[in-house]
Scaffold this motif. Sequence first.
Motif, PDB file in Angstrom:
ATOM      1  N   THR A   1      52.888  41.089  34.780  1.00  0.00           N
ATOM      2  CA  THR A   1      51.841  41.462  35.730  1.00  0.00           C
ATOM      3  C   THR A   1      51.782  40.376  36.792  1.00  0.00           C
ATOM      4  O   THR A   1      52.045  39.222  36.493  1.00  0.00           O
ATOM      5  CB  THR A   1      50.464  41.590  35.047  1.00  0.00           C
ATOM      6  N   PRO A   2      51.524  40.717  38.009  1.00  0.00           N
ATOM      7  CA  PRO A   2      51.149  42.031  38.491  1.00  0.00           C
ATOM      8  C   PRO A   2      52.338  42.941  38.812  1.00  0.00           C
ATOM      9  O   PRO A   2      52.153  44.105  39.144  1.00  0.00           O
ATOM     10  CB  PRO A   2      50.344  41.723  39.746  1.00  0.00           C
ATOM     11  N   ASP A   3      53.580  42.460  38.694  1.00  0.00           N
ATOM     12  CA  ASP A   3      54.756  43.213  39.142  1.00  0.00           C
ATOM     13  C   ASP A   3      54.896  44.599  38.508  1.00  0.00           C
ATOM     14  O   ASP A   3      55.238  45.559  39.194  1.00  0.00           O
ATOM     15  CB  ASP A   3      56.043  42.428  38.873  1.00  0.00           C
ATOM     16  N   ASP A   4      54.683  44.718  37.209  1.00  0.00           N
ATOM     17  CA  ASP A   4      54.912  45.974  36.503  1.00  0.00           C
ATOM     18  C   ASP A   4      53.676  46.868  36.424  1.00  0.00           C
ATOM     19  O   ASP A   4      53.717  47.932  35.824  1.00  0.00           O
ATOM     20  CB  ASP A   4      55.423  45.696  35.084  1.00  0.00           C
ATOM     21  N   ALA A   5      52.585  46.443  37.029  1.00  0.00           N
ATOM     22  CA  ALA A   5      51.342  47.226  36.981  1.00  0.00           C
ATOM     23  C   ALA A   5      51.196  48.066  38.239  1.00  0.00           C
ATOM     24  O   ALA A   5      51.743  47.738  39.296  1.00  0.00           O
ATOM     25  CB  ALA A   5      50.139  46.293  36.842  1.00  0.00           C
ATOM     26  N   GLU A   6      50.462  49.153  38.106  1.00  0.00           N
ATOM     27  CA  GLU A   6      50.127  49.955  39.285  1.00  0.00           C
ATOM     28  C   GLU A   6      49.144  49.149  40.122  1.00  0.00           C
ATOM     29  O   GLU A   6      48.181  48.592  39.614  1.00  0.00           O
ATOM     30  CB  GLU A   6      49.460  51.266  38.848  1.00  0.00           C
ATOM     31  N   SER A   7      49.386  49.072  41.394  1.00  0.00           N
ATOM     32  CA  SER A   7      48.498  48.246  42.228  1.00  0.00           C
ATOM     33  C   SER A   7      47.322  49.018  42.789  1.00  0.00           C
ATOM     34  O   SER A   7      46.347  48.430  43.215  1.00  0.00           O
ATOM     35  CB  SER A   7      49.289  47.636  43.386  1.00  0.00           C
ATOM     36  N   TRP A   8      47.403  50.348  42.772  1.00  0.00           N
ATOM     37  CA  TRP A   8      46.326  51.190  43.289  1.00  0.00           C
ATOM     38  C   TRP A   8      45.903  50.770  44.694  1.00  0.00           C
ATOM     39  O   TRP A   8      44.736  50.821  45.050  1.00  0.00           O
ATOM     40  CB  TRP A   8      45.119  51.199  42.363  1.00  0.00           C
ATOM     41  N   GLY A   9      46.876  50.287  45.477  1.00  0.00           N
ATOM     42  CA  GLY A   9      46.593  49.911  46.845  1.00  0.00           C
ATOM     43  C   GLY A   9      45.926  48.564  47.009  1.00  0.00           C
ATOM     44  O   GLY A   9      45.592  48.161  48.108  1.00  0.00           O
ATOM     45  N   ILE A  10      45.723  47.842  45.903  1.00  0.00           N
ATOM     46  CA  ILE A  10      45.085  46.522  45.961  1.00  0.00           C
ATOM     47  C   ILE A  10      46.159  45.454  45.874  1.00  0.00           C
ATOM     48  O   ILE A  10      47.004  45.486  44.985  1.00  0.00           O
ATOM     49  CB  ILE A  10      44.083  46.351  44.801  1.00  0.00           C
ATOM     50  N   ARG A  11      46.134  44.522  46.791  1.00  0.00           N
ATOM     51  CA  ARG A  11      47.120  43.442  46.775  1.00  0.00           C
ATOM     52  C   ARG A  11      46.787  42.470  45.634  1.00  0.00           C
ATOM     53  O   ARG A  11      45.698  41.891  45.617  1.00  0.00           O
ATOM     54  CB  ARG A  11      47.111  42.726  48.113  1.00  0.00           C
ATOM     55  N   PRO A  12      47.724  42.290  44.681  1.00  0.00           N
ATOM     56  CA  PRO A  12      47.445  41.380  43.566  1.00  0.00           C
ATOM     57  C   PRO A  12      47.371  39.935  44.028  1.00  0.00           C
ATOM     58  O   PRO A  12      48.132  39.514  44.890  1.00  0.00           O
ATOM     59  CB  PRO A  12      48.626  41.588  42.624  1.00  0.00           C
ATOM     60  N   ILE A  13      46.433  39.199  43.461  1.00  0.00           N
ATOM     61  CA  ILE A  13      46.283  37.789  43.809  1.00  0.00           C
ATOM     62  C   ILE A  13      46.525  36.875  42.603  1.00  0.00           C
ATOM     63  O   ILE A  13      46.604  35.672  42.755  1.00  0.00           O
ATOM     64  CB  ILE A  13      44.874  37.504  44.386  1.00  0.00           C
ATOM     65  N   ASP A  14      46.643  37.480  41.422  1.00  0.00           N
ATOM     66  CA  ASP A  14      46.863  36.678  40.220  1.00  0.00           C
ATOM     67  C   ASP A  14      48.311  36.194  40.141  1.00  0.00           C
ATOM     68  O   ASP A  14      49.233  36.852  40.623  1.00  0.00           O
ATOM     69  CB  ASP A  14      46.560  37.495  38.958  1.00  0.00           C
ATOM     70  N   SER A  15      48.501  35.047  39.480  1.00  0.00           N
ATOM     71  CA  SER A  15      49.848  34.541  39.225  1.00  0.00           C
ATOM     72  C   SER A  15      50.535  35.457  38.221  1.00  0.00           C
ATOM     73  O   SER A  15      49.879  36.056  37.359  1.00  0.00           O
ATOM     74  CB  SER A  15      49.779  33.126  38.651  1.00  0.00           C
ATOM     75  N   PRO A  16      51.869  35.558  38.281  1.00  0.00           N
ATOM     76  CA  PRO A  16      52.579  36.401  37.322  1.00  0.00           C
ATOM     77  C   PRO A  16      52.404  35.899  35.887  1.00  0.00           C
ATOM     78  O   PRO A  16      52.350  34.699  35.634  1.00  0.00           O
ATOM     79  CB  PRO A  16      54.048  36.274  37.743  1.00  0.00           C
ATOM     80  N   VAL A  17      52.291  36.847  34.959  1.00  0.00           N
ATOM     81  CA  VAL A  17      52.225  36.566  33.527  1.00  0.00           C
ATOM     82  C   VAL A  17      53.122  37.573  32.831  1.00  0.00           C
ATOM     83  O   VAL A  17      53.057  38.768  33.121  1.00  0.00           O
ATOM     84  CB  VAL A  17      50.782  36.694  32.974  1.00  0.00           C
ATOM     85  N   VAL A  18      53.984  37.121  31.909  1.00  0.00           N
ATOM     86  CA  VAL A  18      54.816  38.012  31.110  1.00  0.00           C
ATOM     87  C   VAL A  18      54.069  38.311  29.816  1.00  0.00           C
ATOM     88  O   VAL A  18      53.547  37.407  29.159  1.00  0.00           O
ATOM     89  CB  VAL A  18      56.197  37.384  30.815  1.00  0.00           C
ATOM     90  N   TRP A  19      54.010  39.604  29.460  1.00  0.00           N
ATOM     91  CA  TRP A  19      53.285  40.063  28.273  1.00  0.00           C
ATOM     92  C   TRP A  19      54.265  40.651  27.271  1.00  0.00           C
ATOM     93  O   TRP A  19      55.136  41.433  27.637  1.00  0.00           O
ATOM     94  CB  TRP A  19      52.269  41.133  28.654  1.00  0.00           C
ATOM     95  N   LEU A  20      54.110  40.289  25.998  1.00  0.00           N
ATOM     96  CA  LEU A  20      54.882  40.877  24.904  1.00  0.00           C
ATOM     97  C   LEU A  20      53.934  41.807  24.165  1.00  0.00           C
ATOM     98  O   LEU A  20      52.971  41.360  23.551  1.00  0.00           O
ATOM     99  CB  LEU A  20      55.388  39.793  23.948  1.00  0.00           C
TER     100      LEU A  20
END
Length: 85
Positions: free
Chosen positions: A45-64
């Motif tokens: 996230t946020p790369d693999d999440a739907e953004s719903w038109g909102i620009r992501p501001i969070d740092s990337p996190v890899v989730w298992l």
Amino acid sequence: MTHEHPRTVGDLIAALSGYDPATPLRVAAQPGYPMEHMLARVVCTPDDAESWGIRPIDSPVVWLGTGEQVGYLPAIAADALGRSA
């Protein structure tokens, strides 16, 4: 070989690098009632999440993500993880 608290993708890769790549991978969950799970997905996230038109501001996190529950965590694995079975 044990690796304490891998915090980054690099730490996890380093922790796994000493093992045969064909070794099955499981997630040990619920320390008080130890169960083993398959790994379901690896996402970022946020790369693999739907953004719903909102620009992501969070740092990337890899989730298992945990997947199918396999069964009780074997006592030998609980011991190696420092958990009681």
